[in-house]
Write a protein that holds these residues in place. Sequence first.
Motif, PDB file in Angstrom:
ATOM      1  N   ARG A   1      13.939  29.138  49.541  1.00  0.00           N
ATOM      2  CA  ARG A   1      13.445  28.818  50.352  1.00  0.00           C
ATOM      3  C   ARG A   1      14.386  27.545  50.637  1.00  0.00           C
TER       4      ARG A   1
ATOM      5  N   ARG B   1      26.238  16.926  48.684  1.00  0.00           N
ATOM      6  CA  ARG B   1      26.442  15.435  46.932  1.00  0.00           C
ATOM      7  C   ARG B   1      26.037  16.508  45.977  1.00  0.00           C
TER       8      ARG B   1
ATOM      9  N   MET C   1      12.018  12.305  38.383  1.00  0.00           N
ATOM     10  CA  MET C   1      11.177  12.046  39.904  1.00  0.00           C
ATOM     11  C   MET C   1      10.122  12.599  39.598  1.00  0.00           C
TER      12      MET C   1
ATOM     13  N   ARG D   1      12.526  23.121  47.463  1.00  0.00           N
ATOM     14  CA  ARG D   1      13.458  23.803  49.028  1.00  0.00           C
ATOM     15  C   ARG D   1      14.558  22.526  48.873  1.00  0.00           C
ATOM     16  N   ARG D   2      14.056  21.017  48.635  1.00  0.00           N
ATOM     17  CA  ARG D   2      14.726  20.372  48.236  1.00  0.00           C
ATOM     18  C   ARG D   2      15.132  19.407  47.536  1.00  0.00           C
TER      19      ARG D   2
ATOM     20  N   ARG E   1      20.015  21.864  44.062  1.00  0.00           N
ATOM     21  CA  ARG E   1      21.317  21.702  42.583  1.00  0.00           C
ATOM     22  C   ARG E   1      21.555  23.250  41.618  1.00  0.00           C
TER      23      ARG E   1
ATOM     24  N   SER F   1      14.868   8.104  44.460  1.00  0.00           N
ATOM     25  CA  SER F   1      15.772   6.529  44.283  1.00  0.00           C
ATOM     26  C   SER F   1      17.127   6.767  44.727  1.00  0.00           C
TER      27      SER F   1
ATOM     28  N   GLU G   1      12.310  15.499  58.862  1.00  0.00           N
ATOM     29  CA  GLU G   1      11.822  16.929  58.819  1.00  0.00           C
ATOM     30  C   GLU G   1      10.918  17.273  59.530  1.00  0.00           C
TER      31      GLU G   1
END
Lengths: 260, 265
Positions: A31, A45, A122, A140-141, A146, B94, B108
């Motif tokens: 995903r 990032r 998080m 997914r996000r 990562r 954050s 989105e």
Amino acid sequence: MVAVKTLFTRVTTFVESLGLAGIFLAQSLFRLPVRFEEACLLYIRQVYSVGVLSLIIIVVSGGFIGMVLALQGFSILARYGSESAVGQLLALTLLRELGPVVTGLLFAGRAGSALTAEIGLMKTTEQLSSYEMMGIDPLRRVVAPRLLAGITCMPILAVIFSAVGIWSGMLVSVYWLGIHDGSFWSLMQQTVYFDRDIFNGVIKSFVFAFAVVWIAVYQGYVCHPTSEGIGRATTRTVVMGSLAILGLDFLLTAAMFGDF
Amino acid sequence: MDAYIDIKNMSFHRGDRAIYDGISIQIPKGKITAIMGPSGTGKTTLLRLIGGQIKPSHGSVVVDGIDIPNANRKALFEARKKMGMLFQSGALFSDMTVFENVALPLEEHTDFDEAMIRDIVTIKLQSVGLRGAASMMPSELSGGMARRAALARAIALDPALVMYDEPFAGQDPISKGVLVEMIQRLNSAANITSVLVSHDVEESLSIADHVCILSGGKVILQGSAEEVRSSEDEQVVQFLNGLADGPVPFHYPAKDYQTELLETR
């Protein structure tokens, strides 16, 4: 009887968590972010925070380990009068073993723990729930970029580690211990093969990266959402990641260099 | 009553402990419904059940005609686009500015171009009074501002349902007043169905059209704010007036006090 039962539950919980981690990995990898630019941005990032920020520790450790190896190698090889082979020793140990393994261990401590803590926090601050409630898949996000960044960065870091190690070892052997630099480089060139030594080392670091990053993001994602839970998950990432690297290293070495 | 959310005979267990034991709640469309009850009665859990983040062990949760626990992943994510949720902590991302936080759901889920998104975000931030804080990071905001920014994000997609998880908890009187007014204004202006989970009695009763009081995994009272105020149910009276002892005992169950003091080790 109680001991058998405890052992049994331990084994089943372990197998269960392995299965869950597997599903988690598959879901994250299949995903990827939908929009290409967004995916690139998130990935870059993470490459910065996971890869670029790990550079300093990798370069410094690589430098010191190369210097120590050169000194130790010289003192042992000098007994047999073959101190000029120190370049060969440096290159082979770093490329085959120390590069991937030490980079993996440092990566688990530096980037792995940071990944776990970040994802864990998080979760604790409801940011992951918030993504879900927004109709955005956190796997997914948050997880997928990562995971990918870690897997792609670590082999590069391992190569940098080996290169810096060889170079700093060269400084010690040539400029301090007085080995002729021609024989230092030429012996190295003669005995190091790309497919056997360099490529196998890269494969190793790729496998280690996969294991460490997988453990790190999974531990962060399933951690108990309290400060204590994050602490435990971070510790577990470093311990499990390091052990996984050492265990996998044995298996890979046996498979790659085990046929005599 | 036209129910937007219809919960029927729903039970939810955490481990062996029943958080809900066969509760039925109807939440009317276009109204503000306050879910109240002592801490630990699983009010937040109820919002998670409505959002489909967790599944009940029995019974049904129907939101706008969609059977949430049995919806597949895709249908669930579709349904969530019509829900906005304000988390207790705000849960702003954050690593993004306030502007980016509010813009994220739009980026989105819509095909709007950048200028359009910028306009919508500016309008939403203006409505919560934070247009000037657009470029700030969440860590720079005060608690009340963070909650307002989170509210702007929750309403970015103009949802039909907004859920508020303890919106007044830990807020100073001014912020509380601001939030009360915003919830009310939002509800009347956009005809949104609002669900408010709270134990701040005064604030909640002042804006709620419909009130539902939970205790011990059961619904002990459902009705209008007036009906709640005039209720003579012991549990309701204790909760509304904040009495230290009553049906909810002051003492956690323990063995006899005297026996314990005289016990020899």
